[in-house]
Write an enzyme that holds these catalytic residues in place. Structure first.
Site, mmCIF file in Angstrom:
data_model
loop_
_atom_site.group_PDB
_atom_site.id
_atom_site.type_symbol
_atom_site.label_atom_id
_atom_site.label_comp_id
_atom_site.label_asym_id
_atom_site.label_seq_id
_atom_site.Cartn_x
_atom_site.Cartn_y
_atom_site.Cartn_z
ATOM 1 N N ASN A 125 67.624 75.287 -21.199
ATOM 2 C CA ASN A 125 67.964 74.411 -22.317
ATOM 3 C C ASN A 125 68.302 72.998 -21.857
ATOM 4 O OD1 ASN A 125 67.885 76.254 -24.682
ATOM 5 N ND2 ASN A 125 69.432 77.362 -23.524
ATOM 6 N N ASP A 126 68.966 72.864 -20.725
ATOM 7 C CA ASP A 126 69.385 71.552 -20.259
ATOM 8 C C ASP A 126 68.183 70.643 -20.017
ATOM 9 O OD1 ASP A 126 71.860 70.419 -20.095
ATOM 10 O OD2 ASP A 126 72.247 70.951 -18.027
ATOM 11 N N ASP A 127 67.214 71.122 -19.237
ATOM 12 C CA ASP A 127 66.033 70.299 -18.965
ATOM 13 C C ASP A 127 65.228 70.046 -20.228
ATOM 14 O OD1 ASP A 127 65.344 69.771 -15.892
ATOM 15 O OD2 ASP A 127 66.491 71.620 -16.058
#
Length: 668
Positions: free
Chosen positions: A402-404
């Site tokens: 999710n972060d990337d």
């Protein structure tokens, strides 16, 4: 302890005079702001000069030397340790030793017993004499800390493979765990994405119980007799530790009674899963530690060195080997091109680079090739969710995160791309994927959804406690909120639930915990811009408390810093020598909170402006990234450049956060 030469160097060289494509929206308020602008232009030129021809950026990513040691351990165990690799790796490991003889988890940190034991054994494999002065210092330090008996689990796993530790004193990870269904309390998917790979590999390793003694012993590291170390000890009469030891003894006894054909079938299932999850670059999880465990497991299971799976697997650690000098070899834990490229685009646009500049368009073109096209492991909990997420590395189809994905959306939306429809389609898929990955409590984790079981952390499989699972975190949730707000969905029910969770997770002093960066400065630097982007006003109590905390921990030199020990020692919260990345995180939060004209921001922006090298970058040897809080620190080679560039850019462009400058339509 020395820093890698490939990190942001202190060497003074003239930066190219450029910055012609940077536009300042407002005139400078005076000579002090002119100084900040000059630093910003130099930083832009420095970054543009380092873009790869294919469009991406990638800094050197590294952790402590234990993974360099693991690489030598693997080569010894398989009988393929050559002198050149051993000597070059030994030089790197030796260069990272602290004055007291130990090796730390992070630059200039306190010695870590498990890392130090592994470094010592690796140097013995590299040919260092136990009578050498640096080895004597190390052995004395290890004995003072309680010897190998007191070392962390990973060290003892390798010592067992060298015949120096009883396997009966290690946690039993049975290969049969792979057969447990998804609804079972302790199945492989109850573990985080990274731990899952190691868990399956260890199931095979425990079945074969390998022992390959090196041509030396380590009696000099023992604080107790050799016999005591090798022999199993009885469990304490009570307490959690005693209960776990008794449970582990039962597991060992049960494992020995399982019919061999059943155990073999389970190990075969583990091997099949590992082979099926090999990435295109030959790795597992695009991560050298996990790849090391899997290569060893498949070798033990009968795969020959010439098997295509192992031949491809061996290429990955070679590709991750950095040679900062001709005869020095340092192993990178992972490659970080997607993360670094997303942040680079954002930093350049924050600085005022034209949104249709060829560099950012080329970077966007490369990012558009990165979304995963297979379900991956997260399909267990989200079986109907279409692919669309991005991963951290060049190749990691099994574990998008999710972060990337959020950072990719934030970057792509701001690029003025000639093929807008292509960009919008990728953004739409990514946003839908992230929305589908929201956990039931309103937050987001990095790799998984609703992976919140406490059971994996209570079992001594890895020694990482609660981080064996993957509950949502404030920093990743903040990036999701910021992304959704940039897409015009700040009123979406998912966004509002996440905002409420962030507000509920603020700590008593006004900070937020940082899971993937050190630590409260990172968490707070992520959350405040996200809350403001989602419509939380500057005068909201949570924002004011965060501003008060950041102001209270600002150093006298105008910067901010937080020591890695903040994960285990509350006294270090927000405290430590000023660093470029952590100073930038504090500034990003304060700027988002409307504090541009405050004394804290004015002194804060001059900290990086006054300390920039003539090459246009900043020197940051400190480890400000995190893989496992309190256990595995990380140094991102570009953190000390990208975040200061963002902060200086938002300061001179009068923007509170990157979402202020987002472009493009909201996703459907």
């Amino acid at each position: 302890m020395t820093a890698m030469a490939g990190d942001a160097s202190r060497e003074k060289k003239s930066a190219p005079a450029g910055g012609a494509d940077v536009t300042f929206t407002f005139p400078a308020s005076g000579p002090e702001e002119e100084t900040v602008r000059r630093a910003l232009l130099q930083a832009v030129d420095h970054l543009l000069a380092r873009q790869h021809a294919e469009g991406w950026w990638k800094g050197v990513f590294r952790t402590d030397v234990s993974y360099d040691a693991h690489d030598l351990f693997l080569r010894h165990s398989l009988g393929v340790l050559d002198e050149r690799v051993a000597q070059a790796s030994g030089r790197w490991i030796r260069s990272q030793q602290s004055a007291d003889g130990s090796w730390p988890l992070a630059f200039d940190g306190p010695g870590h017993l498990g890392t130090t034991v592994q470094a010592y054994v690796a140097l013995r494999l590299a040919g260092d004499s136990p009578d050498a002065e640096h080895m004597l210092r190390c052995a004395a330090w290890v004995r003072e800390q309680g010897g190998v008996e007191a070392s962390q689990l990973t060290a003892r796993v390798w010592l067992a493979m060298f015949g120096w530790w009883s396997r009966d004193r290690l946690p039993m990870v049975p290969a049969g765990i792979i057969a447990l269904p998804g609804w079972a309390p302790l199945n492989i998917y109850a573990f985080s994405a990274v731990m899952l790979v190691a868990l399956v590999a260890l199931g095979i390793i425990n079945e074969h119980r390998p022992v390959r003694p090196p041509p030396f012993g380590i009696d000099e590291l023992l604080a107790v007799s050799d016999a005591s170390v090798r022999a199993p000890t009885s469990a304490p009469a009570g307490g959690r530790e005693g209960a776990l030891r008794r449970l582990n003894a039962v597991a060992h006894a049960w494992h020995r009674r399982v019919p061999r054909p059943v155990r073999k079938a389970a190990a075969n299932a583990c091997a099949r899963r590992l082979v099926e999850h090999q990435e295109a670059d030959g790795s597992w999880g695009a991560c050298t530690p996990m790849t090391t465990w899997v290569i060893l497991a498949l070798h033990l299971h009968g795969y020959s060195p010439e098997h295509p799976v192992l031949k491809a697997g061996w290429k990955y650690p070679e590709e991750c080997a950095a040679w900062p000098e001709e005869d020095v070899r340092a192993l990178q834990t992972v490659h970080s091109p997607v993360w670094d490229t997303c942040l680079s685009i954002t930093a350049l646009l924050d600085a005022g680079l034209a949104a249709d500049h060829p560099a950012v368009v080329k970077a966007a073109d490369w990012l558009l090739t990165r979304p995963t096209d297979r379900p991956g492991d997260r399909a267990v909990r989200r079986p109907g969710l279409a692919p669309g997420g991005c991963s951290f590395q060049f190749h990691n189809q099994n574990h998008p995160d999710n972060d990337d994905t959020c950072e990719a959306v934030l970057a792509l939306r701001r690029v003025v791309h000639p093929e807008r429809t292509r960009v919008d389609d990728a953004v739409d898929r990514a946003v839908r994927w992230c929305l589908g990955m929201q956990s039931g409590n309103g937050g987001w984790a990095a790799f998984d959804a609703d992976n919140t079981s406490a059971l994996p952390g209570r079992l001594p499989f890895f020694g990482f406690g609660e981080f064996c699972a993957e509950p949502p975190t404030a920093d990743v949730t903040a990036h999701a909120v910021e992304m959704l707000s940039a897409c015009g969905t700040e009123r979406h029910a998912a966004t509002r639930r996440a905002v409420r969770r962030l507000l509920d997770r603020q700590e008593a002093d006004g900070a937020w915990y940082g899971r993937w960066g050190v630590n409260h400065l990172y968490g707070t630097g992520c959350v405040v811009p996200a809350l403001v982007a989602a419509g939380v006003p500057h005068d909201h109590t949570a924002v004011r408390r965060a501003v008060a905390w950041l102001t209270s921990v600002q150093n006298g030199d105008g910067g901010w810093g937080e020591d890695w020990q903040a994960y285990v020692a509350p006294a270090h919260r927000g405290r430590g020598p000023s660093t470029p990345s952590q100073t930038a995180w504090a500034l990003l939060a304060l700027l988002a909170a409307g504090e541009r004209e405050s004394a804290a921001v004015r002194s804060g922006v001059h900290w990086p402006a006054d300390r920039q090298t003539d090459r246009g970058t900043w020197w940051e040897p400190q480890f400000t990234g995190t893989l496992v809080p309190g256990a595995v620190a990380a140094h991102y080679g570009y953190y000390g450049h990208l975040f200061p560039l963002m902060a200086l850019g938002r300061y001179v462009q009068r923007t509170g956060h990157g979402s202020d400058a987002a472009s493009g339509p909201a996703p459907t």
